[in-house]
Write an enzyme that holds these catalytic residues in place. Structure first.
Site, mmCIF file in Angstrom:
data_model
loop_
_atom_site.group_PDB
_atom_site.id
_atom_site.type_symbol
_atom_site.label_atom_id
_atom_site.label_comp_id
_atom_site.label_asym_id
_atom_site.label_seq_id
_atom_site.Cartn_x
_atom_site.Cartn_y
_atom_site.Cartn_z
ATOM 1 N N GLU A 142 0.845 -1.207 0.000
ATOM 2 C CA GLU A 142 0.000 0.000 0.000
ATOM 3 C C GLU A 142 0.877 1.253 0.000
ATOM 4 O O GLU A 142 0.590 2.231 -0.696
ATOM 5 C CB GLU A 142 -0.944 -0.025 1.217
ATOM 6 C CG GLU A 142 -1.988 -1.134 1.066
ATOM 7 C CD GLU A 142 -2.847 -1.319 2.307
ATOM 8 O OE1 GLU A 142 -2.276 -1.577 3.379
ATOM 9 O OE2 GLU A 142 -4.075 -1.195 2.197
ATOM 10 N N GLU A 160 -3.257 -9.872 3.600
ATOM 11 C CA GLU A 160 -4.019 -9.612 4.830
ATOM 12 C C GLU A 160 -5.058 -10.674 5.145
ATOM 13 O O GLU A 160 -5.320 -10.976 6.312
ATOM 14 C CB GLU A 160 -4.705 -8.233 4.751
ATOM 15 C CG GLU A 160 -3.774 -7.041 4.909
ATOM 16 C CD GLU A 160 -3.173 -6.554 3.597
ATOM 17 O OE1 GLU A 160 -3.178 -7.313 2.614
ATOM 18 O OE2 GLU A 160 -2.688 -5.413 3.567
#
Ligand code: 3H9
Length: 707
Positions: free
Chosen positions: A109, A129
């Site tokens: 990210e 994740e």
């Protein structure tokens, strides 16, 4: 900038180095440090661009997972990574992210908030994740589809698998691969684009696709998750979040992502999966065998017995590039074993897992032998013969004279006393158990059984070796069945009792599969071979306490030659493709045997089936823990997750009990004791923790502090 982020200049380019060992996680201070350096760069007229790079072995492995526990327990409020990344992206001058090792989760990210990305060819990028029961929470589900398209973004966010830098480059996620010095290459790249206007990922939309295309992608992805990632919440949430990227402006999409991230983070599934993440790493830590303990070389191995287990174990070693001498008693047995190995490899080639040339190289590393002559220069010998004390002792005495002094002698026994086996040698300090799980070349678990005299060097060697072999090694003590099988006994005992009391065979298995287990206990018995347990029970019959109920159904099935899949009949009947179907004959037989034994028949609910099987595991686990045969409750969890198909999103049997609440589990076990007698006597540790309002996880922490 701070002690986690260093800044230097290379002529007209600022180099921002993240230095937060071991994996440069985005702990508090890291994103702030990067942002401060970028702000400073924007104010310096002599600087044209910035490069962000990781010190040490990796770029950034993600947000700091330890922080999540603080967030869910209210110690820390939700991190502010998302707005910090927006401000990085707002930099007037280009920011180039230079990736080596991994850019995972928050690391990717961060990279996507930069204006360009370059990478070493060996790097990996991903949004893993979901493996922690959460979804990307810092814009990953919004920026990734803008960079690589919706279909691949869904695959990466919902599946959690990383992609190689090469693939990422072909997808448009990486702008340039840099062979050689990454920092120098990244600085040169930054200079080359310094005069071009910066392009923000969040402003792009050309890869987001039409509504119709997207609808089909999301429908297929949801279908696949429901089939393949049964019961998991995060993959569906990840798809919802990527869908929001295609329907909402960036900021609103981020709000949807944030809501879904928080829902996932506070779920029991996420807490369980984060427990699994840390426990998998914790098992390698043995309090009295520090990581500095010197390990012995294991460059050449011998395996005794070329049956299913021995052959599988040989494959494990040669797959790791370690040559194996494979011994059996006669040519016919050896050929049968080698053919089984070849068939296994052929299946892997068919399935695209290995290439033929890889397999040919592996087979070259196996030296089949009929005598111990070639054992003189091996570093370790693994015995995998018939499960019985007498044959094991004979083999160990032979190994003792055939192997050089100092060579490790390991037994693949799944139940037998390792000290008694070691007693057949003159070197008990070199003897231990290496209990591989079947099929050995597939299952990740390796129980490493410590004998009374096993040396620390031998333990350290096998723990380190397990990682090289692609296994997760868990050190256990020498009790009957060690940890996994000792607990499996009461679990399968209850499954049989339930059938003897009137439950359908399929109902027992279905209840546990519905709970999340990969397979039901009775179908597992059929797969492993009912005769295995039968033989072991016969060996230990003298230890059974008179007057205490023992299951009989499986022994009787074995007496009828119903050994499970291998004889096409066991608890179920099997067709030639090993497809199971209910066998009315089993129901009739068990009903008849139960009537003869005077066992009243009744309707049994799925919740009783689950309570009895799962709490039998927990109760025995608590005993093992208290007796010190497992170092931590977390070790027991890792054993069950990797060797017995326990669902990871429940964290393992001990974590599951903590989640239910130990007082509740204890109370239910007391009820079962009243109904079924002394087999259900609550473990003293469980009773104590329940009364003190504590958890097994807290017990682990206490023990660690005391060590
Ligand atoms: C995330 O990023 C959410 C975002 O969307 C933002 C939301 C706001 N944090 O595995 P190793 C520790 S979620 C803290 O043995 P390897 C690990 O515990 C995160 N600690 O090394 C161990 O500690 P110890 C998404 C971490 O070389 C040590 O580092 N990212 C973290 O075999 C060495 O680890 C992931 O899920 C972390 N993020 O493998 C990636 N990562 O020595 C998780 C590691 O005390 N990490 N540690 O036992 C990995 O997959 C592997 O660690 C990696 C290195 C492949 C990077």
């Amino acid at each position: 900038m701070n002690n986690l982020v260093r800044v230097s200049t290379n002529d007209d380019v600022t180099v921002i180095t993240i230095d937060n060992p071991p994996v440069n996680a985005l702990s508090p201070g890291v994103p702030e440090g990067i942002l401060a350096a970028i702000d400073q760069m924007n104010q310096d007229p002599a600087i044209k661009a910035a490069v962000v790079i990781g010190a040490g072995r990796t770029f950034v492995a993600g947000a700091d997972i330890k922080e999540f526990g603080k967030m869910t327990s209210g110690v820390r409020s939700r991190g502010s990574l998302l707005p910090l990344l927006l401000r990085i992206e707002d930099s007037r001058k280009p920011v180039v992210m230079a990736i080596h090792g991994s850019a995972f989760g928050g690391g990717l990210e961060l990279a996507m908030a930069g204006h360009n990305r370059v990478a070493s060819p060996s790097a990996q990028v991903g949004q893993p994740e979901v493996n922690l029961g959460i979804i990307p929470g810092a814009g990953g589900t919004q920026r990734l589809p803008r960079l690589i398209g919706v279909a691949k973004a869904v695959e990466m966010c919902a599946g959690g698998k990383p992609v190689s830098a090469r693939e990422a480059a072909s997808l448009g996620l990486i702008d340039q691969l840099i062979e050689g010095d990454l920092a120098a290459g990244a600085v040169a790249f930054a200079r080359s684009i310094a005069e071009s206007p910066v392009s923000k990922t969040r402003d792009r939309s050309e890869k987001l696709g039409s509504a119709a295309e997207c609808a089909a992608i999301f429908a297929t992805a949801r279908d696949s998750v429901r089939k393949k990632q049964r019961a998991l919440l995060a993959p569906l949430a990840a798809i919802d979040a990527v869908e929001a990227a295609t329907q909402l402006p960036f900021e609103e999409g981020c709000q949807t992502e944030a809501r879904l991230f928080t829902e996932c983070l506070f779920s029991d599934q996420s807490k369980a999966l984060i427990h699994v993440f840390f426990s998998e790493r914790e098992v390698a830590k043995i309090p009295d065998v520090p990581k500095e303990t010197p390990a012995l070389p294991v460059n050449r191995v011998a395996v005794v017995g070329s049956g299913t287990m021995g052959g599988g174990i040989a494959m494990v070693f040669v797959n790791a590039g370690i040559p194996v001498v494979l011994k059996d008693v006669d040519q016919a047995a050896l050929e049968m074993g080698l053919n089984r190995i070849k068939r296994n490899y052929a299946t892997s080639v068919q399935r695209g897992r290995f290439t033929q040339s890889y397999v040919d190289e592996r087979l070259e590393l196996i030296k089949p032998v009929l005598s111990y002559d070639a054992f003189s220069d091996v570093d370790m010998a693994v015995e995998a013969v018939f499960e019985g004390m007498a044959p094991k002792k004979t083999v160990f005495a032979e190994l003792d004279s055939a192997c050089r002094p100092g060579a490790i002698l390991a037994s693949n026994t799944s139940t037998l006393n390792i000290d008694e086996i070691a007693g057949a040698t003159s070197r008990p300090e070199s003897v231990l158990g290496t209990h591989f799980f079947s099929p050995a070349n597939v299952m990740r678990l390796l129980e490493i059984v410590r004998g009374k005299k096993t040396s620390k060097e031998v333990i350290a060697t096998c723990m380190q070796m397990s990682k090289k072999l692609g296994k997760i090694g868990v050190l256990v003590g020498n009790c009957r069945g060690f940890v996994g099988n000792r607990m499996f006994g009461p679990y399968r005992r209850e499954a049989q009792f339930l059938v003897e009391e009137g439950a359908d065979v399929a109902a027992v298995d279905e209840a546990l599969v519905e709970f999340g287990n990969a397979m039901g206990p009775l179908a597992t018995g059929d797969l492993a071979g009912l005769d295995v347990g039968w033989r072991i029970r016969k060996e230990y019959r003298h230890l059974e306490k008179p007057g205490v109920r023992q299951p009989f159904a499986e022994d009787r099935l074995c007496e009828l030659g119903r050994y499970g899949q291998k004889t096409m009949k066991g608890w179920y009947q099997y067709d030639e493709n090993r497809r199971a179907s209910a066998d009315p004959e089993v129901t009739t037989l068990v009903r008849k045997w139960s009537a003869e034994a005077g066992i009243p028949q009744r309707q049994i609910s799925a919740s009783e089936i689950v309570d009895r099987c799962i709490y039998a595991l927990v109760n025995e686990g608590a005993r093992i823990l208290e007796e010190g045969y497992a170092l931590r409750a977390a070790d027991i969890d890792i054993i069950y997750l990797n060797g017995y198909g326990f669902p990871p999103y429940r964290g393992g049997p001990m974590w599951h009990a903590d989640t239910v609440g130990l007082p509740k589990v204890y109370q239910r076990i007391c009820e079962l004791q009243l109904q079924h007698g002394e087999l259900w006597t609550p473990a003293p540790l469980l009773k104590r923790l329940a009364e003190e309002g504590k958890t097994f996880a807290e017990y682990d922490k206490q023990q660690l502090a005391a060590a």
